[in-house]
Scaffold this active site. Structure first.
Site, short mmCIF file in Angstrom:
data_model
loop_
_atom_site.label_atom_id
_atom_site.label_comp_id
_atom_site.label_asym_id
_atom_site.label_seq_id
_atom_site.Cartn_x
_atom_site.Cartn_y
_atom_site.Cartn_z
N ARG A 122 0.84 -1.21 0.00
CA ARG A 122 0.00 0.00 0.00
C ARG A 122 0.87 1.25 0.00
NH1 ARG A 122 -5.48 -1.85 2.84
NH2 ARG A 122 -6.49 -1.94 0.83
N GLN A 127 -1.21 2.55 -5.84
CA GLN A 127 -2.65 2.75 -5.55
C GLN A 127 -3.54 2.29 -6.70
OE1 GLN A 127 -3.50 6.71 -4.24
NE2 GLN A 127 -2.77 6.30 -2.18
N ASP A 130 -4.34 -1.39 -6.51
CA ASP A 130 -4.79 -1.87 -5.21
C ASP A 130 -6.21 -2.45 -5.30
OD1 ASP A 130 -5.50 -2.25 -2.60
OD2 ASP A 130 -4.72 -0.33 -1.89
N SER A 133 -8.49 -2.35 -2.18
CA SER A 133 -9.20 -1.08 -1.97
C SER A 133 -10.37 -0.93 -2.92
CB SER A 133 -8.25 0.11 -2.16
OG SER A 133 -7.36 0.19 -1.10
N TYR A 226 -2.24 -0.46 8.46
CA TYR A 226 -3.18 -1.44 9.01
C TYR A 226 -3.25 -1.32 10.53
CZ TYR A 226 -3.20 -3.84 4.52
OH TYR A 226 -3.35 -4.15 3.20
P1 NAD Z 1 -8.68 -3.68 6.65
O1 NAD Z 1 -9.72 -4.21 5.71
O2 NAD Z 1 -7.51 -4.53 6.99
O3 NAD Z 1 -9.44 -3.33 8.03
C1 NAD Z 1 -10.60 -2.54 8.06
C2 NAD Z 1 -10.54 -1.59 9.24
O4 NAD Z 1 -10.73 -2.32 10.45
C3 NAD Z 1 -9.20 -0.86 9.37
O5 NAD Z 1 -9.42 0.53 9.30
C4 NAD Z 1 -8.70 -1.30 10.75
O6 NAD Z 1 -8.00 -0.28 11.41
C5 NAD Z 1 -9.99 -1.65 11.46
N1 NAD Z 1 -9.85 -2.50 12.64
C6 NAD Z 1 -9.04 -3.57 12.83
N2 NAD Z 1 -9.22 -4.09 14.06
C7 NAD Z 1 -10.17 -3.33 14.67
C8 NAD Z 1 -10.79 -3.37 15.95
N3 NAD Z 1 -10.44 -4.27 16.86
N4 NAD Z 1 -11.71 -2.42 16.23
C9 NAD Z 1 -12.05 -1.48 15.31
N5 NAD Z 1 -11.52 -1.40 14.08
C10 NAD Z 1 -10.58 -2.32 13.76
O7 NAD Z 1 -8.15 -2.28 6.23
P2 NAD Z 1 -8.23 -1.55 4.81
O8 NAD Z 1 -9.55 -0.91 4.69
O9 NAD Z 1 -7.85 -2.52 3.76
O10 NAD Z 1 -7.11 -0.47 4.90
C11 NAD Z 1 -6.60 0.05 6.09
C12 NAD Z 1 -5.87 1.34 5.78
O11 NAD Z 1 -4.77 1.11 4.90
C13 NAD Z 1 -6.65 2.42 5.07
O12 NAD Z 1 -7.61 3.05 5.78
C14 NAD Z 1 -5.51 3.32 4.66
O13 NAD Z 1 -5.07 4.13 5.71
C15 NAD Z 1 -4.47 2.33 4.28
N6 NAD Z 1 -4.46 2.22 2.83
C16 NAD Z 1 -3.44 2.78 2.15
C17 NAD Z 1 -3.40 2.70 0.78
C18 NAD Z 1 -2.27 3.30 0.02
O14 NAD Z 1 -1.54 4.10 0.53
N7 NAD Z 1 -2.09 2.89 -1.22
C19 NAD Z 1 -4.39 2.04 0.09
C20 NAD Z 1 -5.44 1.48 0.81
C21 NAD Z 1 -5.46 1.56 2.19
#
Ligand code: NAD
Length: 377
Positions: A122, A127, A130, A133, A226
């Site tokens: 990520r 992006q 991805d 996402s 994450y």
């Molecule tokens: P994910 O599907 O792994 O998890 C979903 C959400 O669950 C996350 O926000 C995580 O913090 C939350 N979570 C985990 N345990 C928890 C708990 N016990 N209680 C409450 N919430 C909990 O995550 P995702 O949506 O695939 O992505 C996470 C983050 O990665 C994004 O929000 C972003 O900041 C980052 N991201 C970066 C890029 C990039 O830079 N290219 C792209 C996509 C996502």
């Protein structure tokens, strides 16, 4: 020789997505690649064979797999599909790298070069590749619509001659990509939305979508954007702190996940019991165990008047846009593997290096290798 891409019809019965849509197929052909498809591969996503110009339809599935240099998939290939592949073949797909050691070891033993789109790092540069996402944003949007559909009440506030209806109270648990879309969609439908995530940095994103961030004081950010898994004490604390908030909600949409782990339990059975009858929970984490103790994947369970729905393969329910976005993710990734129509991966590139799952008879990522070698292979 120009790289030949093969696109089969997905074999998972409930999968309507296709790995390549007509527009993207045209672009790839323009970049010097040849595309072959199984007839009907796009039908589930409403793309007819005739929409794929300059794509050769290959009637026999065995021929398609044997002739492809690169097989483009949505779902992981079955063991039977892997056995159809030649040793020089590459596979790109959502390969669920930690889900089935048997499948990974079969890819390894077959000598296949497999790229798991879940492993795309990520970083800003990646992006556009991805797929987690792109598919999560679809799932989040659809989860809000599913919740609105299941709920026996309006989402928006309504002032009518028959009285005033207060807006539904929606709580979104996990404010990652899916959660943020669920928040935005619920907000657009007029609900009063609050949200919670263990990563405190999501607070501003939640607020910018018009929702209220719940401050619980449990923080667990880890590398790569994450969350880390909570300790047992933190888990208990989080559940206790959420309990009162959940009891006051009409709708809970849960999306919390920790990569490679079972989904965290955020809503206990007692919390469901404490909700008002007619409340709804849509648990997007159902396929990895669920965020709610009452969730059963693929089912709607009625627990003391509360409906708990654990949908499977939610992106597959919007197959047109899910396929379009996914196909673009694949095409952007292929840019790193194919130059002037020829197979020329840059193995030094961090995005390529981190996405490769099996190559030259080895399982590449250490975490996956440990799981494969630890299990029966
Ligand atoms: P994910 O599907 O792994 O998890 C979903 C959400 O669950 C996350 O926000 C995580 O913090 C939350 N979570 C985990 N345990 C928890 C708990 N016990 N209680 C409450 N919430 C909990 O995550 P995702 O949506 O695939 O992505 C996470 C983050 O990665 C994004 O929000 C972003 O900041 C980052 N991201 C970066 C890029 C990039 O830079 N290219 C792209 C996509 C996502």
């Amino acid at each position: 020789m120009a790289v030949t891409l093969g696109v089969p019809k997905e074999t998972t019965e409930t999968e309507n997505r296709v790995a390549l849509v007509p527009d993207v197929a045209r672009q790839l052909i323009g970049r010097g690649m040849e595309v072959r498809m199984q007839p009907g591969a796009g039908a589930g996503a409403f793309f007819a064979d005739g929409d794929y110009h300059d794509v050769r339809m290959v009637e026999e599935r065995e021929d398609l797999y044997r002739e492809a240099d690169v097989l483009l998939k949505v779902q992981p290939p079955s063991l039977e599909e892997i056995d159809l592949l030649g040793p020089e073949t590459a596979v790109l797909g959502l390969l669920d790298p930690l889900g089935s050691p048997e499948r990974v070891s079969r890819l390894r033993d077959r000598g296949v070069t497999a790229f798991a789109m879940e492993l795309v790092p990520r970083v800003a540069r990646a992006q556009a590749m991805d797929a987690l996402s792109s598919q999560a944003s679809i799932a989040g949007y659809k989860a809000a619509l599913m919740a609105a559909d299941l709920a026996p009440r309006f989402f928006p506030m309504l002032t009518t001659a028959a009285g005033t209806v207060r807006p539904a109270k929606v709580l979104v648990l996990g404010a990652g990509v899916a959660g943020l879309q669920a928040i935005a969609t619920s907000h657009r439908l007029g609900a009063s939305v609050s949200a919670y995530d263990v990563r405190p940095e999501t607070k501003d994103q939640v607020a910018s979508l018009g929702a209220t961030f719940l401050e619980l004081g449990v923080g667990a950010s880890a590398e790569g954007g994450y969350a880390r898994e909570l300790t047992e004490e933190e888990k208990r604390q989080e559940q206790e702190l959420l309990a009162d908030r959940i009891a006051d909600m009409d709708v809970v949409i849960s999306t919390a996940a920790v990569p490679g782990r079972k989904a965290p339990i955020l809503v206990r059975e007692a919390d469901v019991t404490a909700m008002r009858p007619g409340s709804v929970i849509v648990d997007l984490a159902a396929e990895t165990g669920g965020n709610c103790e009452c969730t059963q994947a693929g089912e709607t369970v009625r627990h003391e008047g509360v409906l708990v729905y654990g949908p499977r393969n939610v992106p597959g329910r919007l197959p047109v846009h899910a396929s379009e976005m996914y196909a673009r993710n694949l095409a952007n990734f292929l840019d790193l593997l194919v130059r002037d129509g020829q197979w020329a991966p840059d193995w030094e590139d961090e995005v390529v290096a981190q996405t490769v799952l099996t190559r030259e008879g080895s399982v590449v990522p250490e975490t996956v290798r440990e799981r494969v070698e630890g299990g029966a292979t």
